[in-house]
Write a protein that holds these residues in place. Structure first.
Motif, PDB file in Angstrom:
ATOM      1  N   VAL A 174       0.822  -1.205   0.000  1.00  0.00           N
ATOM      2  CA  VAL A 174       0.000   0.000   0.000  1.00  0.00           C
ATOM      3  C   VAL A 174       0.861   1.264   0.000  1.00  0.00           C
ATOM      4  O   VAL A 174       0.566   2.227  -0.720  1.00  0.00           O
ATOM      5  CB  VAL A 174      -0.953  -0.014   1.212  1.00  0.00           C
ATOM      6  N   PHE A 175       1.941   1.268   0.788  1.00  0.00           N
ATOM      7  CA  PHE A 175       2.792   2.458   0.828  1.00  0.00           C
ATOM      8  C   PHE A 175       3.433   2.716  -0.524  1.00  0.00           C
ATOM      9  O   PHE A 175       3.476   3.862  -0.992  1.00  0.00           O
ATOM     10  CB  PHE A 175       3.870   2.295   1.897  1.00  0.00           C
ATOM     11  N   SER A 176       3.946   1.673  -1.171  1.00  0.00           N
ATOM     12  CA  SER A 176       4.624   1.867  -2.450  1.00  0.00           C
ATOM     13  C   SER A 176       3.678   2.413  -3.517  1.00  0.00           C
ATOM     14  O   SER A 176       4.054   3.287  -4.308  1.00  0.00           O
ATOM     15  CB  SER A 176       5.250   0.551  -2.921  1.00  0.00           C
ATOM     16  N   THR A 177       2.431   1.926  -3.528  1.00  0.00           N
ATOM     17  CA  THR A 177       1.482   2.430  -4.524  1.00  0.00           C
ATOM     18  C   THR A 177       1.028   3.843  -4.184  1.00  0.00           C
ATOM     19  O   THR A 177       0.893   4.692  -5.086  1.00  0.00           O
ATOM     20  CB  THR A 177       0.271   1.494  -4.626  1.00  0.00           C
ATOM     21  N   ASN A 178       0.803   4.123  -2.904  1.00  0.00           N
ATOM     22  CA  ASN A 178       0.359   5.465  -2.530  1.00  0.00           C
ATOM     23  C   ASN A 178       1.438   6.514  -2.741  1.00  0.00           C
ATOM     24  O   ASN A 178       1.144   7.628  -3.192  1.00  0.00           O
ATOM     25  CB  ASN A 178      -0.102   5.481  -1.067  1.00  0.00           C
ATOM     26  N   ILE A 179       2.679   6.190  -2.412  1.00  0.00           N
ATOM     27  CA  ILE A 179       3.740   7.174  -2.622  1.00  0.00           C
ATOM     28  C   ILE A 179       3.978   7.384  -4.109  1.00  0.00           C
ATOM     29  O   ILE A 179       4.286   8.506  -4.555  1.00  0.00           O
ATOM     30  CB  ILE A 179       5.043   6.736  -1.895  1.00  0.00           C
ATOM     31  N   SER A 180       3.799   6.334  -4.916  1.00  0.00           N
ATOM     32  CA  SER A 180       3.910   6.492  -6.366  1.00  0.00           C
ATOM     33  C   SER A 180       2.801   7.389  -6.896  1.00  0.00           C
ATOM     34  O   SER A 180       3.034   8.262  -7.746  1.00  0.00           O
ATOM     35  CB  SER A 180       3.844   5.123  -7.052  1.00  0.00           C
ATOM     36  N   TRP A 181       1.584   7.177  -6.365  1.00  0.00           N
ATOM     37  CA  TRP A 181       0.449   8.018  -6.766  1.00  0.00           C
ATOM     38  C   TRP A 181       0.703   9.471  -6.385  1.00  0.00           C
ATOM     39  O   TRP A 181       0.470  10.394  -7.177  1.00  0.00           O
ATOM     40  CB  TRP A 181      -0.815   7.481  -6.101  1.00  0.00           C
ATOM     41  N   ALA A 182       1.189   9.697  -5.164  1.00  0.00           N
ATOM     42  CA  ALA A 182       1.464  11.063  -4.714  1.00  0.00           C
ATOM     43  C   ALA A 182       2.516  11.740  -5.598  1.00  0.00           C
ATOM     44  O   ALA A 182       2.369  12.912  -5.982  1.00  0.00           O
ATOM     45  CB  ALA A 182       1.925  11.053  -3.257  1.00  0.00           C
ATOM     46  N   LEU A 183       3.576  11.013  -5.935  1.00  0.00           N
ATOM     47  CA  LEU A 183       4.623  11.585  -6.783  1.00  0.00           C
ATOM     48  C   LEU A 183       4.113  11.872  -8.186  1.00  0.00           C
ATOM     49  O   LEU A 183       4.504  12.879  -8.804  1.00  0.00           O
ATOM     50  CB  LEU A 183       5.818  10.625  -6.838  1.00  0.00           C
TER      51      LEU A 183
END
Length: 222
Positions: free
Chosen positions: A169-178
């Motif tokens: 979840v963190f990897s996908t959310n931080i990718s989305w944020a970036l």
């Protein structure tokens, strides 16, 4: 809600992408952020919050802090998507291709009055929650999680699956944020669907792992 609503909402989203009955874009433009993105992010959050509440012996102050934060995160999401409203993004390419049966997907963009940082604040708050949740879980379960394997029990399962959940979840959310911060308008929400699809799946894995542990313990005691 996390298990069945997510399947229903994602199914409607897939159907809307392939059936011309869901065009023009304005018919479905608000569905993605309000019926998919926000609830499919918050339902897994509450599952994680309940697990933390349990392993911290039902600490009311911790529960209150998590509830306040999640309500604030939901408010930020609604502010982004309703102030004043999301609008559609025209897909690149000839109009005949964009309006074809297989390529009529409607991409939603937030208000142009919002800065990139404001538009990404929902995803940023989510990455903060994920990081804090993992830290709280590992702090409480570290000794058992790192102990000899034969002595690992329920808390080590919570810790190990919590780490897996965090990585997904963190990897996908931080990718989305970036992507929201740095990508062009037609690309910045390309990580939205993978993120909101994987979060309920990962949360369901957390729930099923506890159920399996309970069944194994019941069989062993009998």
């Amino acid at each position: 809600m996390n298990r069945y609503y997510s399947v229903a909402a994602l199914s409607v989203g897939v159907i809307a992408d392939v059936l011309p009955a869901f065009t023009p874009c304005k018919r479905m433009i608000i569905f993605d952020p309000l019926a998919m993105g926000t609830p499919l992010t918050m339902f897994p959050n509450f599952i994680v919050a309940v697990r933390i509440y349990a392993i911290y012996a039902r600490n009311k102050y911790l529960a209150a802090a998590m509830i306040i934060y999640l309500i604030a995160e939901t408010g930020v999401a609604l502010w982004i998507y309703l102030t004043p409203s999301v609008h559609s993004i025209q897909l690149p390419g000839p109009e005949s291709i964009t309006d074809s049966l297989t390529l009529h997907q409607c991409l939603a963009d937030d208000s142009q009055n919002l800065s990139s940082l404001q538009a990404a604040s929902f995803q940023i708050m989510q990455t903060i929650f994920d990081s804090c949740a993992l830290a709280l879980v590992l702090f409480k379960t570290y000794r058992e999680f790192m102990g000899p394997k034969p002595y690992r029990g329920l808390r080590s399962i919570i810790a190990s699956h919590g780490l897996i959940y965090y990585l997904v979840v963190f990897s996908t959310n931080i990718s989305w944020a970036l992507m929201v911060l740095l990508a062009t308008p037609d690309l910045k929400y390309t990580m939205a669907v993978p993120t909101i699809a994987l979060a309920p799946l990962a949360a369901n894995k957390l729930t099923l792992s506890l159920r399996r542990y309970g069944c194994m313990s019941a069989d062993a005691s009998s």
